[in-house]
Design an enzyme around this catalytic site. Structure first.
Site, PDB file in Angstrom:
ATOM      1  N   ARG A 295      -8.385  12.838 -37.941  1.00  0.00           N
ATOM      2  CA  ARG A 295      -8.504  13.965 -38.865  1.00  0.00           C
ATOM      3  C   ARG A 295      -8.172  15.259 -38.139  1.00  0.00           C
ATOM      4  O   ARG A 295      -8.590  15.457 -37.004  1.00  0.00           O
ATOM      5  CB  ARG A 295      -9.950  14.032 -39.398  1.00  0.00           C
ATOM      6  CG  ARG A 295     -10.134  13.323 -40.713  1.00  0.00           C
ATOM      7  CD  ARG A 295     -11.581  13.196 -41.088  1.00  0.00           C
ATOM      8  NE  ARG A 295     -12.299  14.463 -41.218  1.00  0.00           N
ATOM      9  CZ  ARG A 295     -13.544  14.563 -41.683  1.00  0.00           C
ATOM     10  NH1 ARG A 295     -14.199  13.482 -42.064  1.00  0.00           N
ATOM     11  NH2 ARG A 295     -14.135  15.731 -41.765  1.00  0.00           N
TER      12      ARG A 295
ATOM     13  N   ARG B 166     -13.375   9.479 -33.550  1.00  0.00           N
ATOM     14  CA  ARG B 166     -13.255   8.985 -34.931  1.00  0.00           C
ATOM     15  C   ARG B 166     -11.787   8.801 -35.319  1.00  0.00           C
ATOM     16  O   ARG B 166     -10.953   9.646 -35.036  1.00  0.00           O
ATOM     17  CB  ARG B 166     -13.918   9.970 -35.889  1.00  0.00           C
ATOM     18  CG  ARG B 166     -13.735   9.569 -37.346  1.00  0.00           C
ATOM     19  CD  ARG B 166     -14.755  10.173 -38.244  1.00  0.00           C
ATOM     20  NE  ARG B 166     -14.649  11.626 -38.355  1.00  0.00           N
ATOM     21  CZ  ARG B 166     -15.509  12.374 -39.062  1.00  0.00           C
ATOM     22  NH1 ARG B 166     -16.525  11.812 -39.692  1.00  0.00           N
ATOM     23  NH2 ARG B 166     -15.365  13.684 -39.117  1.00  0.00           N
TER      24      ARG B 166
ATOM     25  N   ARG C  99     -24.806  21.455 -48.679  1.00  0.00           N
ATOM     26  CA  ARG C  99     -24.618  21.985 -47.330  1.00  0.00           C
ATOM     27  C   ARG C  99     -25.106  23.424 -47.215  1.00  0.00           C
ATOM     28  O   ARG C  99     -25.009  24.004 -46.125  1.00  0.00           O
ATOM     29  CB  ARG C  99     -23.143  21.945 -46.972  1.00  0.00           C
ATOM     30  CG  ARG C  99     -22.754  20.775 -46.039  1.00  0.00           C
ATOM     31  CD  ARG C  99     -21.261  20.824 -45.936  1.00  0.00           C
ATOM     32  NE  ARG C  99     -20.659  20.260 -44.762  1.00  0.00           N
ATOM     33  CZ  ARG C  99     -20.075  19.074 -44.723  1.00  0.00           C
ATOM     34  NH1 ARG C  99     -20.113  18.277 -45.742  1.00  0.00           N
ATOM     35  NH2 ARG C  99     -19.442  18.684 -43.633  1.00  0.00           N
TER      36      ARG C  99
ATOM     37  N   ARG D  73     -17.311  23.685 -36.622  1.00  0.00           N
ATOM     38  CA  ARG D  73     -18.090  22.948 -37.631  1.00  0.00           C
ATOM     39  C   ARG D  73     -19.557  22.826 -37.219  1.00  0.00           C
ATOM     40  O   ARG D  73     -20.457  22.863 -38.054  1.00  0.00           O
ATOM     41  CB  ARG D  73     -17.460  21.576 -37.880  1.00  0.00           C
ATOM     42  CG  ARG D  73     -16.155  21.685 -38.673  1.00  0.00           C
ATOM     43  CD  ARG D  73     -15.295  20.470 -38.516  1.00  0.00           C
ATOM     44  NE  ARG D  73     -15.819  19.335 -39.244  1.00  0.00           N
ATOM     45  CZ  ARG D  73     -15.622  18.068 -38.888  1.00  0.00           C
ATOM     46  NH1 ARG D  73     -14.920  17.776 -37.818  1.00  0.00           N
ATOM     47  NH2 ARG D  73     -16.125  17.109 -39.604  1.00  0.00           N
TER      48      ARG D  73
ATOM     49  N   LYS E  86     -23.211   9.760 -41.255  1.00  0.00           N
ATOM     50  CA  LYS E  86     -23.629   9.744 -42.664  1.00  0.00           C
ATOM     51  C   LYS E  86     -22.693   8.882 -43.521  1.00  0.00           C
ATOM     52  O   LYS E  86     -23.145   8.036 -44.290  1.00  0.00           O
ATOM     53  CB  LYS E  86     -23.667  11.178 -43.230  1.00  0.00           C
ATOM     54  CG  LYS E  86     -24.545  12.132 -42.439  1.00  0.00           C
ATOM     55  CD  LYS E  86     -24.552  13.524 -43.028  1.00  0.00           C
ATOM     56  CE  LYS E  86     -23.203  14.214 -43.042  1.00  0.00           C
ATOM     57  NZ  LYS E  86     -22.655  14.546 -41.701  1.00  0.00           N
TER      58      LYS E  86
HETATM   59  P1  ADP Z   1     -20.254  11.757 -40.760  1.00  0.00           P
HETATM   60  O1  ADP Z   1     -19.979  11.126 -42.097  1.00  0.00           O
HETATM   61  O2  ADP Z   1     -21.707  12.104 -40.569  1.00  0.00           O
HETATM   62  O3  ADP Z   1     -19.348  12.915 -40.460  1.00  0.00           O
HETATM   63  P2  ADP Z   1     -19.118   9.262 -39.687  1.00  0.00           P
HETATM   64  O4  ADP Z   1     -19.884   8.241 -40.470  1.00  0.00           O
HETATM   65  O5  ADP Z   1     -17.700   9.503 -40.077  1.00  0.00           O
HETATM   66  O6  ADP Z   1     -19.956  10.664 -39.644  1.00  0.00           O
HETATM   67  O7  ADP Z   1     -19.218   8.853 -38.146  1.00  0.00           O
HETATM   68  C1  ADP Z   1     -18.568   9.625 -37.127  1.00  0.00           C
HETATM   69  C2  ADP Z   1     -17.967   8.693 -36.075  1.00  0.00           C
HETATM   70  O8  ADP Z   1     -19.024   8.038 -35.357  1.00  0.00           O
HETATM   71  C3  ADP Z   1     -17.098   7.573 -36.671  1.00  0.00           C
HETATM   72  O9  ADP Z   1     -16.024   7.362 -35.786  1.00  0.00           O
HETATM   73  C4  ADP Z   1     -18.043   6.353 -36.722  1.00  0.00           C
HETATM   74  O10 ADP Z   1     -17.326   5.139 -36.584  1.00  0.00           O
HETATM   75  C5  ADP Z   1     -18.963   6.610 -35.520  1.00  0.00           C
HETATM   76  N1  ADP Z   1     -20.346   6.185 -35.742  1.00  0.00           N
HETATM   77  C6  ADP Z   1     -21.073   6.283 -36.900  1.00  0.00           C
HETATM   78  N2  ADP Z   1     -22.337   5.844 -36.726  1.00  0.00           N
HETATM   79  C7  ADP Z   1     -22.426   5.463 -35.409  1.00  0.00           C
HETATM   80  C8  ADP Z   1     -23.485   4.914 -34.606  1.00  0.00           C
HETATM   81  N3  ADP Z   1     -24.699   4.707 -35.112  1.00  0.00           N
HETATM   82  N4  ADP Z   1     -23.201   4.655 -33.317  1.00  0.00           N
HETATM   83  C9  ADP Z   1     -21.965   4.890 -32.791  1.00  0.00           C
HETATM   84  N5  ADP Z   1     -20.937   5.396 -33.493  1.00  0.00           N
HETATM   85  C10 ADP Z   1     -21.158   5.677 -34.792  1.00  0.00           C
HETATM   86  P1  AMP Z   2     -16.976  16.212 -44.090  1.00  0.00           P
HETATM   87  O1  AMP Z   2     -15.999  15.127 -44.427  1.00  0.00           O
HETATM   88  O2  AMP Z   2     -18.286  16.047 -44.780  1.00  0.00           O
HETATM   89  O3  AMP Z   2     -17.103  16.423 -42.604  1.00  0.00           O
HETATM   90  O4  AMP Z   2     -16.367  17.554 -44.686  1.00  0.00           O
HETATM   91  C1  AMP Z   2     -15.108  18.051 -44.257  1.00  0.00           C
HETATM   92  C2  AMP Z   2     -14.936  19.516 -44.681  1.00  0.00           C
HETATM   93  O5  AMP Z   2     -14.967  19.625 -46.116  1.00  0.00           O
HETATM   94  C3  AMP Z   2     -16.030  20.468 -44.205  1.00  0.00           C
HETATM   95  O6  AMP Z   2     -15.799  20.942 -42.899  1.00  0.00           O
HETATM   96  C4  AMP Z   2     -15.937  21.581 -45.263  1.00  0.00           C
HETATM   97  O7  AMP Z   2     -14.831  22.434 -45.028  1.00  0.00           O
HETATM   98  C5  AMP Z   2     -15.649  20.790 -46.534  1.00  0.00           C
HETATM   99  N1  AMP Z   2     -16.889  20.384 -47.237  1.00  0.00           N
HETATM  100  C6  AMP Z   2     -17.354  19.111 -47.431  1.00  0.00           C
HETATM  101  N2  AMP Z   2     -18.501  19.113 -48.132  1.00  0.00           N
HETATM  102  C7  AMP Z   2     -18.791  20.412 -48.374  1.00  0.00           C
HETATM  103  C8  AMP Z   2     -19.864  21.077 -49.030  1.00  0.00           C
HETATM  104  N3  AMP Z   2     -20.884  20.403 -49.585  1.00  0.00           N
HETATM  105  N4  AMP Z   2     -19.841  22.433 -49.076  1.00  0.00           N
HETATM  106  C9  AMP Z   2     -18.832  23.133 -48.539  1.00  0.00           C
HETATM  107  N5  AMP Z   2     -17.794  22.573 -47.896  1.00  0.00           N
HETATM  108  C10 AMP Z   2     -17.771  21.226 -47.811  1.00  0.00           C
END
Ligand code: ADP
Ligand code: AMP
Length: 206
Positions: free
Chosen positions: A150, A124, A85, A161, A13
Site C-alpha cells: 500500500r 504488510r 476514528r 498515520r 484489526k
Molecule cells: P489494521 O487493519 O489494524 O491496519 P492489519 O490487519 O492489516 O492491520 O495487519 C497489519 C499487518 O500485520 C498485516 O501485514 C498482517 O498480516 C499483520 N498481522 C496482523 N495481525 C498480526 C499478529 N497478531 N501478529 C503478527 N502479524 C500480524
Molecule cells: P485504514 O485502511 O483503516 O488504515 O485506512 C486508510 C486511510 O483511509 C486512513 O489513513 C484515512 O486516510 C482513511 N480512513 C479510513 N477510515 C477512516 C475514518 N473512519 N475516518 C477518516 N478517515 C478514514
C-alpha cells in the site's frame, strides 16, 4: 451484535475482522477498504478522499458519516473496523444505532506499541486480486500469489498515520471506557491467539 475495532493502523484489526466474517458470519465494514475501492473506481467520494489518504490524514467526518449511512446493514452481526476514528464519528455512530434501536456491544482496543505497528505496516502486503492481507514475515503469501505494498505503508506516511491516531483517534479510548464497553486486547500476540481472546469475550460469536 455490533462490535467496534479500535487501535492504531497495523494493529491487526482487519486481519481479525476478516477471520470473524469468514468463520462467524459477521458483516465486516472497513472504512479503509471502502475508501480504497472508491478511489480505485474514481467515484466522487474516491476523488475527494484520495489526497487525505495519500498524506496519511483522516478523510473529513462528513464524508465518512455519509458513507457509513449508505452501507449500514439492515440486520446481522457487524464489525466496524477503522471506524469511528474521531469523537464526532463515534457520536454519529451512536445516533445511527439509537435510531435503529441498537447499540455497540463491545469496543476492542488493539493494544500494540509503535515498534510493532511499524514492523507490521512495513511488512504488510496485499493481493490486489482478492484483497487478502499478508505479512512478509508473519503471514507470508502462498507461492505464486503476486502482492503489492500500500502507498500509505511507506515510512513517511506511517509516521504521519501514527501521529494522527494519537491526536484524533486515541481520545475514543476514554469515550468508550466511560460507557464501560471497552475491552483491551494484547494485540502483540500471534493472530490465532488474538482471535481466541476475542471469542472469549463475545462468547463464540453466535
Ligand atoms: P489494521 O487493519 O489494524 O491496519 P492489519 O490487519 O492489516 O492491520 O495487519 C497489519 C499487518 O500485520 C498485516 O501485514 C498482517 O498480516 C499483520 N498481522 C496482523 N495481525 C498480526 C499478529 N497478531 N501478529 C503478527 N502479524 C500480524
Ligand atoms: P485504514 O485502511 O483503516 O488504515 O485506512 C486508510 C486511510 O483511509 C486512513 O489513513 C484515512 O486516510 C482513511 N480512513 C479510513 N477510515 C477512516 C475514518 N473512519 N475516518 C477518516 N478517515 C478514514
Amino acid at each position: 451484535m455490533i462490535l467496534v475495532f479500535l487501535g492504531p493502523p497495523g494493529a491487526g484489526k482487519g486481519t481479525q475482522a476478516k477471520k470473524l466474517a469468514e468463520e462467524k458470519g459477521f458483516v465486516h465494514i472497513s472504512t479503509g477498504d471502502l475508501l480504497r475501492e472508491a478511489v480505485q473506481k474514481g467515484t466522487p467520494l474516491g476523488r475527494k478522499a484520495k489526497e487525505y489518504m495519500d498524506r496519511g490524514e483522516l478523510v473529513p467526518d462528513e464524508l465518512i458519516i455519509a458513507l457509513i449511512e449508505e452501507v449500514f446493514p439492515q440486520h446481522g452481526k457487524v464489525i466496524f473496523d477503522g471506524f469511528p476514528r474521531t469523537v464526532a464519528q463515534a457520536k454519529a455512530l451512536d445516533e445511527m444505532l439509537q435510531k435503529r434501536g441498537l447499540k455497540v456491544e463491545y469496543v476492542f482496543l488493539f493494544d500494540v506499541p509503535d515498534e510493532v505497528v511499524i514492523e507490521r505496516l512495513s511488512g504488510r502486503r496485499i493481493d490486489p486480486k482478492t484483497g487478502k492481507v499478508y505479512h512478509i514475515k508473519y503471514n507470508p503469501p502462498p507461492p505464486g500469489v503476486e502482492v503489492i505494498q500500500r502507498e500509505d505503508d511507506k515510512p513517511e506516511v506511517i509516521k504521519k498515520r501514527l501521529e494522527v491516531y494519537r491526536k484524533q483517534t486515541a481520545p475514543l479510548i476514554e469515550y468508550y471506557e466511560r460507557k464501560n464497553i471497552l475491552k483491551k486486547l494484547d494485540a502483540t500476540k500471534p493472530i490465532d491467539e488474538v482471535y481466541k481472546e476475542i471469542l472469549e469475550v463475545i462468547g463464540n460469536g453466535n
